[in-house]
Enzyme design. Structure first.
Site, PDB file in Angstrom:
ATOM      1  N   HIS A   1      82.235  50.378 -15.161  1.00 52.62           N
ATOM      2  CA  HIS A   1      82.527  51.734 -14.706  1.00 52.62           C
ATOM      3  C   HIS A   1      82.323  51.909 -13.211  1.00 52.62           C
ATOM      4  CE1 HIS A   1      82.692  56.112 -14.714  1.00 52.62           C
ATOM      5  NE2 HIS A   1      81.499  56.145 -14.144  1.00 52.62           N
TER       6      HIS A   1
ATOM      7  N   LYS B   1      65.008  61.937 -11.437  1.00 54.18           N
ATOM      8  CA  LYS B   1      66.192  61.645 -12.254  1.00 54.18           C
ATOM      9  C   LYS B   1      65.733  60.984 -13.535  1.00 54.18           C
ATOM     10  CE  LYS B   1      69.214  58.185 -11.811  1.00 54.18           C
ATOM     11  NZ  LYS B   1      70.375  57.374 -11.374  1.00 54.18           N
TER      12      LYS B   1
END
Length: 319
Positions: A136, A66
């Protein structure tokens, strides 16, 4: 190679999918069937972070990386602060298999890891959930925690209190009373999730009651810190990856101060496989240091790819 854009992820991977994939990943690591590679993490200035997390899961047949990081100026541009993409490769040939949007996947796997820790380590009679942070990912954390315990109410604190009503709306969706509190009132919580990007500790040992479980999910870089070292040192510490916990995770500060030995930190996967009992008493403080590991990103990305292929979605390109 299949490209699975970020816009498709919500229709391909559910929170339950992420929970199962991350749980299997924890167990595979504990059995020695999977391992993470060293993290590459760089500061870009102005609070921006960029890096790579990668690994190999022989049991799941997953190899990949990632790439991404944290960009605090994104909110002003209408973007979320965490931006990433996951790349999967064939572990036998090294050929690229897929490129997958990693933003929602990161939020889902982070929340899943926290919820698994709560499920395995928190007291069964935990009724009050505390959340430190309202960015978030906080809403994902709240929803995931509510799936594994029957909480009766939620209390929360954030450095910028004007952000808390959005988290309160998530609690309302779940039918849970919500209250913004000062940090000392976190002692009312049976479970506390910290999910901030703080460079200095907010939660202190005096803010946490005996018997509490903490899932500390925000510290994933050298210098970040959510809780004071004395709190970490006084808890039974579990983690996703010991090497990351002591270098870039919440435990880095307690270890550096000589308050905690790396050998005292237990991989959570050992609890899942039965090699470690987990919580030993009702008065014990347990702490999960969730540093975020590449293997979990690969696991949830693999789910997205499999679903996309089943449904004929995504963009196939030659390599």
């Amino acid at each position: 190679m299949l490209i699975v854009p970020e816009a498709l992820i919500a229709s391909l991977v559910t929170p339950e999918d992420a929970f199962r994939a991350v749980e299997a990943c924890f167990a595979a690591v504990a059995r020695g069937e999977a391992y993470n590679f060293p993290v590459v993490r760089e500061a870009l200035g102005e609070g921006r972070q960029y890096g790579f997390k990668s690994g190999l899961d022989r049991a799941g047949g997953q190899l990949g990386v990632k790439a991404g990081g944290y960009f605090p100026g994104n909110a002003a541009k209408g973007l979320i602060n965490h931006q990433s993409s996951v790349f999967l490769f064939d572990p036998d040939t090294g050929r690229p298999v897929a490129m997958v949007g990693g933003n929602l996947l990161t939020a889902l796997r982070t929340a899943a890891a926290s919820a698994i820790a709560i499920d395995r380590l928190a007291r069964k009679d935990a009724h009050v959930l505390g959340i430190v942070g309202a960015g978030h990912q906080a809403g994902f954390q709240l929803r995931a925690a509510a799936r594994v315990r029957r909480f009766e109410r939620v209390i929360a604190w954030n450095l910028h209190p004007e952000m808390l009503p959005k988290l309160g709306a998530v609690a309302a969706e779940l039918g849970l009373p919500f209250e913004a509190v000062d940090l000392p009132r976190m002692r009312e919580a049976d479970v506390i999730v910290t999910i901030t990007s703080s460079p200095a500790a907010s939660l202190m040992a005096g803010h946490v009651a005996p018997g509490t479980h903490l899932s500390c999910m925000g510290t994933d870089t050298v210098g970040k810190q959510e809780v004071e070292p004395a709190l970490v040192a006084g808890a039974s510490v579990f983690t996703d990856e010991v090497a990351q916990s002591v270098t870039i995770g919440e435990a880095q500060h307690a270890v550096a101060a000589g308050l905690l030995d790396a050998g005292a930190i237990t991989p959570l996967g050992q609890v899942l496989t039965g090699a470690h009992p987990g919580r030993r008493s009702g008065g014990q403080i347990t702490l999960f240091d969730g540093t975020g590991v590449g293997l979990q990103d690969l696991a949830v990305a693999a789910v997205a790819v499999a679903r996309a292929r089943e449904r004929g979605l995504g963009i196939e390109v030659g390599v």
